[in-house]
Write an enzyme that holds these catalytic residues in place. Structure first.
Site, PDB file in Angstrom:
ATOM      1  CE1 TYR B 116      -2.517  -5.921  -5.531  1.00  0.00           C
ATOM      2  CE2 TYR B 116      -1.531  -5.173  -3.574  1.00  0.00           C
ATOM      3  CZ  TYR B 116      -1.396  -5.472  -4.851  1.00  0.00           C
ATOM      4  OH  TYR B 116      -0.129  -5.699  -5.301  1.00  0.00           O
ATOM      5  CB  SER B 117      -8.565  -2.821  -0.420  1.00  0.00           C
ATOM      6  OG  SER B 117      -7.256  -3.019   0.125  1.00  0.00           O
ATOM      7  CB  SER B 149      -3.169   4.895  -3.618  1.00  0.00           C
ATOM      8  OG  SER B 149      -3.315   4.408  -2.232  1.00  0.00           O
ATOM      9  CD  GLU B 232       1.445  -1.950  -0.800  1.00  0.00           C
ATOM     10  OE1 GLU B 232       0.999  -3.104  -1.290  1.00  0.00           O
ATOM     11  OE2 GLU B 232       0.706  -1.013  -0.507  1.00  0.00           O
TER      12      GLU B 232
HETATM   13  C1  LIG Z   1      -3.951   5.703   2.609  1.00  0.00           C
HETATM   14  C2  LIG Z   1      -4.190   4.380   1.997  1.00  0.00           C
HETATM   15  C3  LIG Z   1      -3.876   4.007   0.826  1.00  0.00           C
HETATM   16  C4  LIG Z   1      -4.442   2.664   0.383  1.00  0.00           C
HETATM   17  N1  LIG Z   1      -3.925   2.297  -0.939  1.00  0.00           N
HETATM   18  C5  LIG Z   1      -4.405   1.198  -1.222  1.00  0.00           C
HETATM   19  C6  LIG Z   1      -4.381   0.638  -2.614  1.00  0.00           C
HETATM   20  O1  LIG Z   1      -3.635   1.370  -3.526  1.00  0.00           O
HETATM   21  N2  LIG Z   1      -4.828  -0.308  -3.120  1.00  0.00           N
HETATM   22  C7  LIG Z   1      -5.480  -1.063  -2.221  1.00  0.00           C
HETATM   23  O2  LIG Z   1      -5.982  -2.305  -2.796  1.00  0.00           O
HETATM   24  N3  LIG Z   1      -5.706  -0.915  -1.073  1.00  0.00           N
HETATM   25  C8  LIG Z   1      -5.006   0.141  -0.521  1.00  0.00           C
HETATM   26  N4  LIG Z   1      -5.344   0.738   0.829  1.00  0.00           N
HETATM   27  C9  LIG Z   1      -6.354  -0.243   1.735  1.00  0.00           C
HETATM   28  C10 LIG Z   1      -5.640  -1.158   2.700  1.00  0.00           C
HETATM   29  O3  LIG Z   1      -4.880  -2.161   2.431  1.00  0.00           O
HETATM   30  C11 LIG Z   1      -6.473  -1.416   3.622  1.00  0.00           C
HETATM   31  O4  LIG Z   1      -7.355  -0.299   4.342  1.00  0.00           O
HETATM   32  C12 LIG Z   1      -5.975  -2.354   4.805  1.00  0.00           C
HETATM   33  O5  LIG Z   1      -5.562  -3.408   4.403  1.00  0.00           O
HETATM   34  C13 LIG Z   1      -7.165  -2.706   5.855  1.00  0.00           C
HETATM   35  O6  LIG Z   1      -8.321  -3.188   5.252  1.00  0.00           O
HETATM   36  P1  LIG Z   1      -9.643  -2.271   5.737  1.00  0.00           P
HETATM   37  O7  LIG Z   1      -9.413  -1.059   5.753  1.00  0.00           O
HETATM   38  O8  LIG Z   1     -10.697  -3.204   5.184  1.00  0.00           O
HETATM   39  O9  LIG Z   1      -9.536  -2.546   7.246  1.00  0.00           O
HETATM   40  P2  LIG Z   1     -10.247  -4.162   8.266  1.00  0.00           P
HETATM   41  O10 LIG Z   1      -9.707  -5.142   7.515  1.00  0.00           O
HETATM   42  O11 LIG Z   1     -11.743  -3.790   8.318  1.00  0.00           O
HETATM   43  O12 LIG Z   1      -9.604  -3.742   9.537  1.00  0.00           O
HETATM   44  C14 LIG Z   1     -10.398  -3.183  10.430  1.00  0.00           C
HETATM   45  C15 LIG Z   1      -9.474  -3.259  11.844  1.00  0.00           C
HETATM   46  O13 LIG Z   1      -9.460  -4.626  12.220  1.00  0.00           O
HETATM   47  C16 LIG Z   1      -8.079  -4.999  12.498  1.00  0.00           C
HETATM   48  N5  LIG Z   1      -8.087  -6.466  12.002  1.00  0.00           N
HETATM   49  C17 LIG Z   1      -8.741  -7.123  10.983  1.00  0.00           C
HETATM   50  N6  LIG Z   1      -8.309  -8.568  10.950  1.00  0.00           N
HETATM   51  C18 LIG Z   1      -7.493  -8.636  12.027  1.00  0.00           C
HETATM   52  C19 LIG Z   1      -6.931  -9.856  12.647  1.00  0.00           C
HETATM   53  N7  LIG Z   1      -7.069 -11.000  11.940  1.00  0.00           N
HETATM   54  N8  LIG Z   1      -6.208  -9.582  13.923  1.00  0.00           N
HETATM   55  C20 LIG Z   1      -6.178  -8.555  14.215  1.00  0.00           C
HETATM   56  N9  LIG Z   1      -6.767  -7.461  13.849  1.00  0.00           N
HETATM   57  C21 LIG Z   1      -7.530  -7.305  12.826  1.00  0.00           C
HETATM   58  C22 LIG Z   1      -7.430  -4.222  11.529  1.00  0.00           C
HETATM   59  O14 LIG Z   1      -5.919  -4.027  12.202  1.00  0.00           O
HETATM   60  C23 LIG Z   1      -8.070  -2.885  11.869  1.00  0.00           C
HETATM   61  O15 LIG Z   1      -7.626  -2.258  12.905  1.00  0.00           O
HETATM   62  C24 LIG Z   1      -5.211   1.895   1.287  1.00  0.00           C
HETATM   63  C25 LIG Z   1      -5.231   2.127   2.520  1.00  0.00           C
HETATM   64  C26 LIG Z   1      -5.063   3.447   3.125  1.00  0.00           C
HETATM   65  C27 LIG Z   1      -5.323   3.724   4.454  1.00  0.00           C
END
Ligand SMILES: Cc1cc2nc3c(=O)[nH]c(=O)nc-3n(C[C@H](O)[C@H](O)[C@H](O)COP(=O)(O)OP(=O)(O)OC[C@H]3O[C@@H](n4cnc5c(N)ncnc54)[C@H](O)[C@@H]3O)c2cc1C
Lengths: 367, 394
Positions: B116-117, B149, B232
């Site tokens: 996804y991400s 992951s 999930e």
């Molecule tokens: C251990 C781990 C495993 C993972 N495994 C997978 C996986 O298998 N597959 C996959 O696709 N993804 C995976 N992810 C990714 C995960 O889904 C994303 O990290 C998560 O959705 C946040 O996106 P980002 O890291 O881009 O942070 P960002 O979206 O950039 O967020 C940064 C900060 O901004 C805040 N923020 C963003 N938008 C808003 C809003 N509208 N209002 C308030 N605050 C906001 C967030 O809360 C965060 O604090 C994993 C992440 C981790 C940590």
């Protein structure tokens, strides 16, 4: 009192900040933390050349005759860079302890080397519980100055040339000097969760030692209070740096068509953290001023700084990871290094609960 | 079949095939056992018989799940917890593909990762830029995923990719089951703050996926994703993110045990902290149990949306209390300091639940907007063609 004026202090701090940004950036830190010693000898020499290892030491012994106010200021910079190495243990703890003694021979023997940085010293204080209280001293000395027992969580002992040991002598405490490589002394390296920090457990088995005259339990407490304020400075500086990194990130990272810093959830977290950062800075500096002035408020302010700065740093580091999202869950990002340091700092010289208790006791006495 | 018959049947099945004392199959491997569970229809009891289930209603499925739970046997309840299987089942897709892949998914023979991400699309997942272009019977995939992951061991990835750039961002996305073992996929591990490297960057360079592997219609990927995410988050809300270092198994430890071991159990301050942390955990469990009750009676339960956020608080609080109990020893790490290493690992790994699968902040937005019906946050690029949005134009 300090012999360093305000302007001079600012200049020293600025020079140190420049040195750290040149020689102790993230890449350098990661290189050093992967080494066995965790110590950057070249950087240490540069720190010594700037006079920072002699901040607390009298000019008569080659120091610059500064005070805890000066130390606190440079520890803010050290914290910001997560500086690794023996600055706190040698230039603050050991320097303060020996300077506080009445032992002219020991001063002449040890202080010039510590002041220049050529000698690295550390202090073995707490026993195995790691409480840093008077009850938790694990080494005792007999009448001939022979040491028995163990001291735990000793900072940078692995690179120390001189080890100062707090030992029980009957009901009192005394301070002994030993060579960590001498017979009867063994160093056991402890792996720390913060790999920028080196901790050891030191075991004494009939180890002969030299007593440093004129130091008792009260002197140990005075030294620990200086160390707590220095550490508070480190915590204040470190929390400000990771906070700045975080604010910069939320200013630029775009999601949903705008910088994430535009979301109230982020703004509110940032605002709350700013209170922590500013409070930590104020607490550390006020404690340093009070200690340096020998003010009656010192016990209250030192205890306040000890827990307020520890808690602030922890909260700022922990929240910063959350505010970054996935990127801060990576090893390469520096946020976790701040969290690791925050968790270790939170235990050194007594945990927050202990300091809160001391704070209330001090308030009670003052009331 | 009456309710008691179901109970008798599932209990008989478990008695025959599962040793609940030793927690292992009576005979054969755990894979053999999974196969038996699947063949008996217990894996997805609420699904129709022709689709590997038993056609049970919710109450009856609960009986099955409860019996498996009691015997501590794995494999049941996947209609609720198997992300890939639930997504495939819930959305129309190619029947032969479903027949081929569901049995493998439900018997645990296939490992799945979630593609996804992306670097520019985390919380704002609808801004993904990985493209899927139809070419005859296949789609050609180009782009980059991140934080994936388990990508290195996965057989398939649930892939979110853009098929239409001229509609608003949520409408141009499609959902695929992408075979991971192919030349167009380059996987690079990312080191995590825990010291593990479970997650990865995945570079997709003309990778292909058969058109029959699309789940849901073209452009309906966002809808499919909502189901997958709900599963999930449900699983994470029940503590799937709770890990011990080096273990893939969910692992709860008792704060009371840790305090006793550390000689701190009589400290009144510690007792208060243990009470608070344990209460968070127990309250979440009670919420989940009540929500399941309500779901079984056919009403939807808003409580279900709270679990992941609650679990994040539980895991962070637990780690903090454990740290307090351990005191100075919490500075340590490594095999010689097993307890400290575990607590430090938990401290770091708690972020997997507060960031992964949608951050706490996003969960709070979802709860207030979808559950409470509060006004949506302003989202500037929600209704513009994706091509003209900031995610593309920068
Ligand atoms: C251990 C781990 C495993 C993972 N495994 C997978 C996986 O298998 N597959 C996959 O696709 N993804 C995976 N992810 C990714 C995960 O889904 C994303 O990290 C998560 O959705 C946040 O996106 P980002 O890291 O881009 O942070 P960002 O979206 O950039 O967020 C940064 C900060 O901004 C805040 N923020 C963003 N938008 C808003 C809003 N509208 N209002 C308030 N605050 C906001 C967030 O809360 C965060 O604090 C994993 C992440 C981790 C940590």
């Amino acid at each position: 009192m300090t012999m360093i004026g305000m302007e001079e202090r600012a200049a020293i701090r600025e020079g140190f900040a420049r040195l750290l940004s040149d020689k102790a950036d993230d890449a350098a830190l990661r290189r050093i933390m992967a080494t066995e010693s965790g110590h950057d000898a070249e950087l240490w020499k540069a720190i010594g050349d700037m006079g920072l290892t002699g901040l607390l030491i009298d000019p008569a012994y080659g120091g610059v005759g500064g005070s805890i106010v000066d130390v606190e200021a440079i520890m803010e910079e050290a914290g910001a860079a997560l500086l690794a190495g023996p600055l706190l243990s040698s230039a603050v703890m050991a320097a303060a302890l020996i300077s506080d003694s009445t032992d002219a021979a020991a001063k002449a023997r040890l202080l010039p080397g510590i002041a220049s940085g050529e000698t690295i010293a550390t202090v073995a204080v707490t026993g195995d519980k790691g409480l840093w209280t008077r009850d938790d001293i694990g080494v005792s000395a007999d009448r001939n100055g022979v040491l028995q027992g163990a001291a735990n969580y000793v900072l940078a002992a692995n690179v120390a040339d001189v080890l100062l040991v707090i030992a029980k002598t009957g009901d009192e405490l005394a301070v002994y000097e030993v060579d960590p490589k001498a017979n009867g002394i063994s160093l056991q390296a402890l792996k720390s969760w913060d790999s920028t920090i080196r901790l050891s457990r030191v075991v004494f088995d009939a180890a002969p030692a030299t007593r440093i005259a004129g130091l008792d339990g009260a002197a140990v407490e005075r030294m620990l209070d200086l160390a707590r304020v220095a550490l508070a400075g480190e915590q204040a500086g470190a929390s400000r740096r990771i906070f700045d990194i975080t604010v910069e990130y939320v200013r630029t990272r775009v999601q949903f068509g705008r910088p994430i810093g535009g979301f109230q959830a982020m703004k509110h977290m940032a605002a709350d953290l700013l209170i922590e950062v500013e409070s930590a800075t104020s607490a550390a500096r006020a404690a340093a001023q009070a200690l340096a002035a020998g003010s009656t408020e010192a016990p209250v302010l030192v205890s306040l700084a000890a827990f307020a700065c520890a808690d602030a740093f922890h909260q700022v580091a922990a929240t910063s990871i959350q505010m970054h999202g996935g990127i801060a869950f990576t090893w390469e990002h520096s946020a976790h290094l701040y969290l690791r340091r925050a968790r270790v700092d939170a235990q050194l010289f007594g945990a927050s609960d202990y300091h809160r208790e001391r704070y209330v006791s001090a308030l009670e006495k003052a009331a | 079949m009456s309710r008691t018959d179901i109970k008798t049947e599932v209990e008989a099945f478990l008695t025959t095939h599962w040793d609940s004392e030793a927690r292992r199959p009576r005979e054969g491997t755990s894979r053999d056992f999974a196969q038996k569970v699947f063949e008996a229809g217990w894996a997805v009891a609420s699904w129709p018989r022709e689709w590997f289930g038993r056609g049970l209603d919710k109450d009856d499925s609960k009986i099955v799940a409860a019996a498996f739970r009691k015997a501590r046997a794995p494999g049941a309840g996947q209609d609720r917890t198997n992300i890939a299987a639930a997504s495939l089942m819930n959305f129309a897709s190619d029947e032969s593909f479903k027949r081929e892949i569901l049995p493998q998914l439900l018997t645990g023979r296939l490992a799945i990762c979630l593609l996804y991400s992306e670097p520019g699309a985390g919380s704002d997942l609808a801004s993904i830029r990985t493209r899927a272009e139809r070419n005859g019977d296949v789609y050609v995939i180009n782009g980059q995923k991140v934080w994936t992951s388990g990508a290195r061991t996965a057989d398939y990835g649930l892939l979110l990719a853009r098929t239409d750039w001229d509609v608003p961002k949520h409408q141009g996305i499609s959902f695929f089951v992408l075979p991971m073992r192919q030349p167009g996929i380059d996987i690079r591990p990312i080191n995590q703050i825990t010291g593990d490297s479970h997650f990865n960057e995945v570079f997709l360079d003309n990778a292909t996926v058969p058109a029959k592997n699309r789940i849901g219609a073209e452009g309906e990927g966002w809808k499919v994703l909502q189901t997958a995410l709900a599963v999930e988050r449900l699983v994470m809300g029940e503590g799937a993110g709770e890990r011990r270092q080096g273990s893939s198994k969910n692992n709860v430890v008792s704060l009371i045990d840790i305090a006793r071991e550390a000689g701190q159990l009589q400290d009144p301050l510690i007792r208060q902290k243990i009470a608070q942390a344990t209460a968070y955990r127990q309250l979440n469990a009670l919420n989940i149990a009540r929500a399941k009750e309500e779901l079984a009676q056919g009403s939807s339960s808003p409580i279900m949306s709270l679990g992941k956020l609650a679990m994040s608080r539980i895991l962070h609080t637990d780690a903090a209390v454990m740290t307090q109990i351990l005191g100075a020893a919490s500075m340590l790490d490594g095999p010689e300091h097993e307890r400290a290493a575990d607590i430090n690992y938990r401290t770091a790994n708690a972020y997997m639940t507060s960031i992964g699968g949608g951050t706490d902040q996003i969960q709070r937005n979802i709860i207030s907007e979808r559950v409470l019906g509060l006004p949506r946050e302003v989202e500037l690029d929600r209704d513009v063609p994706f091509r003209t949005s900031r995610a593309v134009t920068g």
